[in-house]
Design a protein around this motif. Sequence first.
Motif, PDB file in Angstrom:
ATOM      1  N   LEU A 126       1.051  -1.137   0.201  1.00  0.00           N
ATOM      2  CA  LEU A 126      -0.085   0.061  -0.130  1.00  0.00           C
ATOM      3  C   LEU A 126       0.865   1.147   0.073  1.00  0.00           C
ATOM      4  O   LEU A 126       0.550   2.352  -0.759  1.00  0.00           O
ATOM      5  N   ARG A 127       1.914   1.356   0.686  1.00  0.00           N
ATOM      6  CA  ARG A 127       2.923   2.426   0.757  1.00  0.00           C
ATOM      7  C   ARG A 127       3.383   2.495  -0.752  1.00  0.00           C
ATOM      8  O   ARG A 127       3.608   3.711  -1.085  1.00  0.00           O
ATOM      9  N   ILE A 128       3.739   1.370  -1.330  1.00  0.00           N
ATOM     10  CA  ILE A 128       4.216   1.632  -2.683  1.00  0.00           C
ATOM     11  C   ILE A 128       3.378   2.272  -3.958  1.00  0.00           C
ATOM     12  O   ILE A 128       3.492   3.169  -4.537  1.00  0.00           O
ATOM     13  N   PHE A 129       1.901   1.504  -3.545  1.00  0.00           N
ATOM     14  CA  PHE A 129       0.786   2.309  -4.533  1.00  0.00           C
ATOM     15  C   PHE A 129       0.935   3.889  -4.045  1.00  0.00           C
ATOM     16  O   PHE A 129       0.571   4.661  -4.745  1.00  0.00           O
ATOM     17  N   ALA A 130       0.877   4.215  -2.721  1.00  0.00           N
ATOM     18  CA  ALA A 130       0.646   5.398  -2.229  1.00  0.00           C
ATOM     19  C   ALA A 130       1.819   6.505  -2.785  1.00  0.00           C
ATOM     20  O   ALA A 130       1.712   7.736  -3.269  1.00  0.00           O
ATOM     21  N   ALA A 131       3.108   5.952  -2.807  1.00  0.00           N
ATOM     22  CA  ALA A 131       4.341   6.610  -3.286  1.00  0.00           C
ATOM     23  C   ALA A 131       4.309   6.854  -4.944  1.00  0.00           C
ATOM     24  O   ALA A 131       4.298   8.142  -5.455  1.00  0.00           O
ATOM     25  N   GLN A 132       3.548   6.009  -5.502  1.00  0.00           N
ATOM     26  CA  GLN A 132       3.355   6.317  -6.932  1.00  0.00           C
ATOM     27  C   GLN A 132       2.352   7.289  -7.047  1.00  0.00           C
ATOM     28  O   GLN A 132       2.587   7.843  -8.208  1.00  0.00           O
ATOM     29  N   LEU A 133       1.121   7.029  -6.507  1.00  0.00           N
ATOM     30  CA  LEU A 133       0.452   8.269  -6.578  1.00  0.00           C
ATOM     31  C   LEU A 133       0.694   9.600  -6.198  1.00  0.00           C
ATOM     32  O   LEU A 133       0.341  10.649  -7.209  1.00  0.00           O
ATOM     33  N   VAL A 134       1.273   9.878  -5.066  1.00  0.00           N
ATOM     34  CA  VAL A 134       1.786  10.922  -4.799  1.00  0.00           C
ATOM     35  C   VAL A 134       2.870  11.591  -5.641  1.00  0.00           C
ATOM     36  O   VAL A 134       2.700  12.875  -6.111  1.00  0.00           O
ATOM     37  N   GLY A 135       3.595  10.899  -6.378  1.00  0.00           N
ATOM     38  CA  GLY A 135       4.470  11.308  -7.409  1.00  0.00           C
ATOM     39  C   GLY A 135       3.912  11.714  -8.934  1.00  0.00           C
ATOM     40  O   GLY A 135       4.328  12.544  -9.570  1.00  0.00           O
ATOM     41  N   LYS A 136       2.463  11.363  -8.837  1.00  0.00           N
ATOM     42  CA  LYS A 136       1.685  11.672 -10.139  1.00  0.00           C
ATOM     43  C   LYS A 136       0.825  13.245  -9.694  1.00  0.00           C
ATOM     44  O   LYS A 136       0.214  13.557 -10.596  1.00  0.00           O
ATOM     45  N   LEU A 137       0.795  13.637  -8.533  1.00  0.00           N
ATOM     46  CA  LEU A 137      -0.072  14.726  -7.985  1.00  0.00           C
ATOM     47  C   LEU A 137       0.784  15.843  -8.122  1.00  0.00           C
ATOM     48  O   LEU A 137       1.734  16.017  -7.587  1.00  0.00           O
ATOM     49  N   PRO A 138       0.176  16.943  -8.804  1.00  0.00           N
ATOM     50  CA  PRO A 138       0.924  18.101  -8.935  1.00  0.00           C
ATOM     51  C   PRO A 138       0.704  19.109  -7.863  1.00  0.00           C
ATOM     52  O   PRO A 138       0.052  19.892  -7.801  1.00  0.00           O
ATOM     53  N   LEU A 160      12.490   2.633  -3.498  1.00  0.00           N
ATOM     54  CA  LEU A 160      12.765   2.503  -5.077  1.00  0.00           C
ATOM     55  C   LEU A 160      11.392   3.242  -5.673  1.00  0.00           C
ATOM     56  O   LEU A 160      11.596   3.879  -6.505  1.00  0.00           O
ATOM     57  N   SER A 161      10.279   2.863  -5.197  1.00  0.00           N
ATOM     58  CA  SER A 161       8.995   3.468  -5.768  1.00  0.00           C
ATOM     59  C   SER A 161       9.105   5.067  -5.638  1.00  0.00           C
ATOM     60  O   SER A 161       8.632   5.631  -6.444  1.00  0.00           O
ATOM     61  N   ALA A 162       9.407   5.379  -4.527  1.00  0.00           N
ATOM     62  CA  ALA A 162       9.511   6.995  -4.339  1.00  0.00           C
ATOM     63  C   ALA A 162      10.510   7.603  -5.258  1.00  0.00           C
ATOM     64  O   ALA A 162      10.319   8.728  -5.939  1.00  0.00           O
ATOM     65  N   VAL A 163      11.799   6.860  -5.516  1.00  0.00           N
ATOM     66  CA  VAL A 163      12.608   7.160  -6.406  1.00  0.00           C
ATOM     67  C   VAL A 163      12.028   7.513  -7.897  1.00  0.00           C
ATOM     68  O   VAL A 163      11.977   8.370  -8.399  1.00  0.00           O
TER      69      VAL A 163
END
Length: 205
Positions: A126-138, A160-163
């Motif tokens: 879930l943290r991975i999915f959250a990081a992916q989503l946060v990265g796509k939000l301007p 690594l997902s955050a990177v």
Amino acid sequence: MALVKARKIDGAKPAGAAEGGDPLAWLEDADPARRRQAAHALGERPDAVPALSARLAREEDPSVRETLLTALVRTGTAAAAAALLPHLASEDVGLRNGVIESLQQMPAAVVMPEVAPLLTAADSDLRIFAAQLVGKLPHPDRLDLLAGVIDRDPHVNVCLSAVEALMESGDPAALPVVERLSVRFPDDPFVAFSVDAARRLFSGA
């Protein structure tokens, strides 16, 4: 026959709506066309968010699922974003991806306060999915939130997902943050590869 044909026309109002009834009642109709029509009619009703989300969790028809997601996006409230987030933990990849795409279409100022707490959830997936989503939000907090993941998350795959999310953001200010991961995981080849890729990317930028 005329009645059956009318029920199958996309965009037509469900029978309950035409008769002054509440479209909420038609979300559980056996006919996918009626469920789709009901979801379309409920797209700007904040009070319908719980029912739309509950139906989304059970919906198997792809076209109805898409309309349910669109209805929640059109509502555009924090409650609608919060209602979508539990589906990030779904085993259904199609639903999970649809939820991520839908949250991206909503205002970042509405979604970010709802999704940011998931960066510290107990479930690493879930943290991975959250990081992916946060990265796509301007959103102005994006860099700081993902930096927190890189600096503190104990799971290298989450980091690594955050990177990856920071690289997709294209912000060169992310490079010093990414490089800190090498200090935390100095012997991990995937970390070394990702940091090197970030250096090449941001040097080009």
